[in-house]
Scaffold this motif. Structure first.
Motif, PDB file in Angstrom:
ATOM      1  N   GLU A   1      -3.320   2.241   6.084  1.00 52.84           N
ATOM      2  CA  GLU A   1      -3.776   2.611   4.657  1.00 52.84           C
ATOM      3  C   GLU A   1      -4.284   4.101   4.751  1.00 52.84           C
ATOM      4  O   GLU A   1      -5.456   4.155   5.332  1.00 52.84           O
ATOM      5  CB  GLU A   1      -4.499   1.759   3.922  1.00 52.84           C
ATOM      6  N   GLU A   2      -3.918   4.959   4.012  1.00 52.16           N
ATOM      7  CA  GLU A   2      -4.762   6.430   3.794  1.00 52.16           C
ATOM      8  C   GLU A   2      -5.959   6.313   3.251  1.00 52.16           C
ATOM      9  O   GLU A   2      -6.895   7.117   3.532  1.00 52.16           O
ATOM     10  CB  GLU A   2      -3.751   7.116   3.022  1.00 52.16           C
ATOM     11  N   THR A   3      -6.425   5.258   2.528  1.00 54.04           N
ATOM     12  CA  THR A   3      -7.650   5.059   1.934  1.00 54.04           C
ATOM     13  C   THR A   3      -8.833   4.715   2.904  1.00 54.04           C
ATOM     14  O   THR A   3      -9.686   4.902   2.287  1.00 54.04           O
ATOM     15  CB  THR A   3      -7.675   4.344   0.629  1.00 54.04           C
ATOM     16  N   LYS A   4      -8.290   4.210   4.056  1.00 49.54           N
ATOM     17  CA  LYS A   4      -9.363   3.843   4.953  1.00 49.54           C
ATOM     18  C   LYS A   4      -9.796   4.817   5.851  1.00 49.54           C
ATOM     19  O   LYS A   4      -8.953   5.756   6.347  1.00 49.54           O
ATOM     20  CB  LYS A   4      -8.727   2.559   5.755  1.00 49.54           C
TER      21      LYS A   4
ATOM     22  N   GLY B   1     -21.922  -0.455  19.116  1.00 50.14           N
ATOM     23  CA  GLY B   1     -20.634  -1.041  18.807  1.00 50.14           C
ATOM     24  C   GLY B   1     -19.547  -0.427  18.073  1.00 50.14           C
ATOM     25  O   GLY B   1     -19.551   0.894  17.951  1.00 50.14           O
ATOM     26  N   LEU B   2     -18.648  -1.175  17.729  1.00 50.51           N
ATOM     27  CA  LEU B   2     -17.557  -0.490  16.694  1.00 50.51           C
ATOM     28  C   LEU B   2     -17.365  -1.238  15.179  1.00 50.51           C
ATOM     29  O   LEU B   2     -17.778  -2.364  15.454  1.00 50.51           O
ATOM     30  CB  LEU B   2     -16.205  -0.667  17.376  1.00 50.51           C
ATOM     31  N   MET B   3     -16.847  -0.643  14.379  1.00 54.74           N
ATOM     32  CA  MET B   3     -16.519  -1.014  13.136  1.00 54.74           C
ATOM     33  C   MET B   3     -15.432  -0.851  12.620  1.00 54.74           C
ATOM     34  O   MET B   3     -14.967   0.283  13.013  1.00 54.74           O
ATOM     35  CB  MET B   3     -17.860  -0.667  12.140  1.00 54.74           C
ATOM     36  N   THR B   4     -14.607  -1.716  11.672  1.00 56.26           N
ATOM     37  CA  THR B   4     -13.326  -1.442  11.069  1.00 56.26           C
ATOM     38  C   THR B   4     -13.298  -2.189   9.779  1.00 56.26           C
ATOM     39  O   THR B   4     -13.982  -3.183   9.617  1.00 56.26           O
ATOM     40  CB  THR B   4     -12.021  -1.647  12.496  1.00 56.26           C
ATOM     41  N   LEU B   5     -12.370  -1.555   8.789  1.00 51.76           N
ATOM     42  CA  LEU B   5     -12.061  -2.246   7.812  1.00 51.76           C
ATOM     43  C   LEU B   5     -10.631  -2.779   7.736  1.00 51.76           C
ATOM     44  O   LEU B   5      -9.506  -1.644   8.230  1.00 51.76           O
ATOM     45  CB  LEU B   5     -12.088  -1.241   6.345  1.00 51.76           C
ATOM     46  N   ALA B   6     -10.205  -3.919   7.803  1.00 56.24           N
ATOM     47  CA  ALA B   6      -8.823  -4.366   7.991  1.00 56.24           C
ATOM     48  C   ALA B   6      -7.921  -3.790   6.761  1.00 56.24           C
ATOM     49  O   ALA B   6      -8.562  -3.542   5.621  1.00 56.24           O
ATOM     50  CB  ALA B   6      -8.623  -5.838   8.100  1.00 56.24           C
ATOM     51  N   GLU B   7      -6.653  -3.969   7.086  1.00 53.05           N
ATOM     52  CA  GLU B   7      -5.810  -3.621   5.944  1.00 53.05           C
ATOM     53  C   GLU B   7      -5.826  -4.598   4.858  1.00 53.05           C
ATOM     54  O   GLU B   7      -5.989  -5.994   5.065  1.00 53.05           O
ATOM     55  CB  GLU B   7      -4.373  -3.751   6.557  1.00 53.05           C
ATOM     56  N   ALA B   8      -5.767  -4.201   3.654  1.00 50.56           N
ATOM     57  CA  ALA B   8      -5.760  -5.028   2.380  1.00 50.56           C
ATOM     58  C   ALA B   8      -4.300  -5.756   2.284  1.00 50.56           C
ATOM     59  O   ALA B   8      -3.692  -5.010   1.595  1.00 50.56           O
ATOM     60  CB  ALA B   8      -6.218  -4.364   1.012  1.00 50.56           C
ATOM     61  N   SER B   9      -4.135  -6.731   2.729  1.00 51.49           N
ATOM     62  CA  SER B   9      -2.980  -7.294   2.515  1.00 51.49           C
ATOM     63  C   SER B   9      -3.106  -8.806   2.578  1.00 51.49           C
ATOM     64  O   SER B   9      -3.941  -9.661   2.911  1.00 51.49           O
ATOM     65  CB  SER B   9      -2.310  -6.929   4.179  1.00 51.49           C
ATOM     66  N   GLU B  10      -2.063  -9.406   1.898  1.00 51.11           N
ATOM     67  CA  GLU B  10      -1.925 -10.904   1.742  1.00 51.11           C
ATOM     68  C   GLU B  10      -1.609 -11.574   3.016  1.00 51.11           C
ATOM     69  O   GLU B  10      -1.564 -12.714   3.205  1.00 51.11           O
ATOM     70  CB  GLU B  10      -0.853 -11.393   0.524  1.00 51.11           C
ATOM     71  N   ASP B  11      -0.657 -10.815   3.916  1.00 55.10           N
ATOM     72  CA  ASP B  11      -0.387 -11.188   5.216  1.00 55.10           C
ATOM     73  C   ASP B  11      -1.400 -11.207   6.385  1.00 55.10           C
ATOM     74  O   ASP B  11      -1.943 -10.342   6.796  1.00 55.10           O
ATOM     75  CB  ASP B  11       0.816 -10.081   5.745  1.00 55.10           C
ATOM     76  N   GLU B  12      -1.668 -12.517   6.452  1.00 53.25           N
ATOM     77  CA  GLU B  12      -2.925 -12.621   7.568  1.00 53.25           C
ATOM     78  C   GLU B  12      -2.654 -12.055   8.820  1.00 53.25           C
ATOM     79  O   GLU B  12      -3.665 -11.669   9.564  1.00 53.25           O
ATOM     80  CB  GLU B  12      -3.269 -14.083   7.587  1.00 53.25           C
ATOM     81  N   GLU B  13      -1.351 -12.036   9.141  1.00 53.26           N
ATOM     82  CA  GLU B  13      -1.075 -11.541  10.623  1.00 53.26           C
ATOM     83  C   GLU B  13      -1.405 -10.060  10.468  1.00 53.26           C
ATOM     84  O   GLU B  13      -2.066  -9.316  11.510  1.00 53.26           O
ATOM     85  CB  GLU B  13       0.317 -11.601  10.880  1.00 53.26           C
TER      86      GLU B  13
END
Length: 234
Positions: free
Chosen positions: A135-138, A163-175
């Protein structure tokens, strides 16, 4: 066990119980996963109530909000953690009030923070934010640029890499969500092999923290599940 989720205390207890359950399902010790309550957009009175429940460390997106809350709650011995995208012109505010930045994502920000911290005789913990979502917004540094950036950070003694940090994709697909967390876990392994002290993995929020726990998160940034629905007027 049921919790009164109409109260802050009840929501906090429910989140902690859910975290412990997710850890058990993942075969992990609940003590391995830390909770970072995210108080962004919530007022001082709500934060004060959270302090009364034993919370002492809070995540915030905006430097000016940290400044306002830290000033209002001076004397409470609280720790303020920057988790939002940070502009370099906010470095002085962060260097004055924050104890940690989890969204360090580029060299010019490292330079600005280091300069401001040195001027104040301070050092703070930092996590490098990595962009694992398409996602471009991340925000975040690209996985390909991570190791060179970690090498650069060795020159900034006021920035203690943790350490490291991230934001996951906003998706209904858990995978798809899990893939983001898995990427960060693997990047941490590569960074460790390269000699970097990156033990912490800050990943997982109110909507996806069970998946983050399953993929190795050591810290969850949880806001609305604890504090309730947000108003973005602040």
């Amino acid at each position: 066990m049921t919790f009164d989720v109409s109260t802050l205390a009840g929501r906090l207890a429910a989140v902690r119980a859910s975290m412990a359950d997710a850890c058990r399902q993942a075969g992990r010790d609940p003590a391995e996963v830390v909770l970072l309550p995210v108080s962004k957009t919530f007022g001082v009175d709500i934060v004060r109530e959270a302090v009364g429940l034993g919370l002492r460390r809070f995540g915030e997106n905006k430097a000016q909000e940290i400044q306002a809350k830290a000033t209002a709650l001076a004397g409470e011995n609280l720790e303020w953690v920057v988790i939002g995208h940070l502009q370099t012109n906010k470095a002085k505010v962060v260097a004055t009030y924050a104890s940690e930045v989890q969204s360090l994502d580029r060299p010019d920000l490292a330079v600005a923070l280091d300069k401001a911290l040195q001027a104040r005789g301070r050092a703070i913990d930092v996590l490098v934010q990595v962009k694992t979502s398409p996602e471009e917004t991340k925000s975040g540094i690209s996985p390909a640029d991570l190791l060179p950036f970690l090498d650069e950070l060795k020159a900034f003694h006021s920035l203690r890499l943790r350490g490291l940090m991230t934001l996951a994709e906003a998706s209904e697909d858990e995978e798809r969500v899990r893939a983001c967390f898995r990427t960060l876990y693997r990047l941490r392994d590569r960074a460790r092999e390269a000699g970097h002290a990156v033990d912490r993995l800050s990943m997982g929020m109110s909507g996806d923290y069970a998946l983050a726990i399953a993929e190795g998160s050591t810290e969850l940034r949880i806001g609305s599940a604890i504090f309730g629905a947000r108003s973005y007027k602040v």
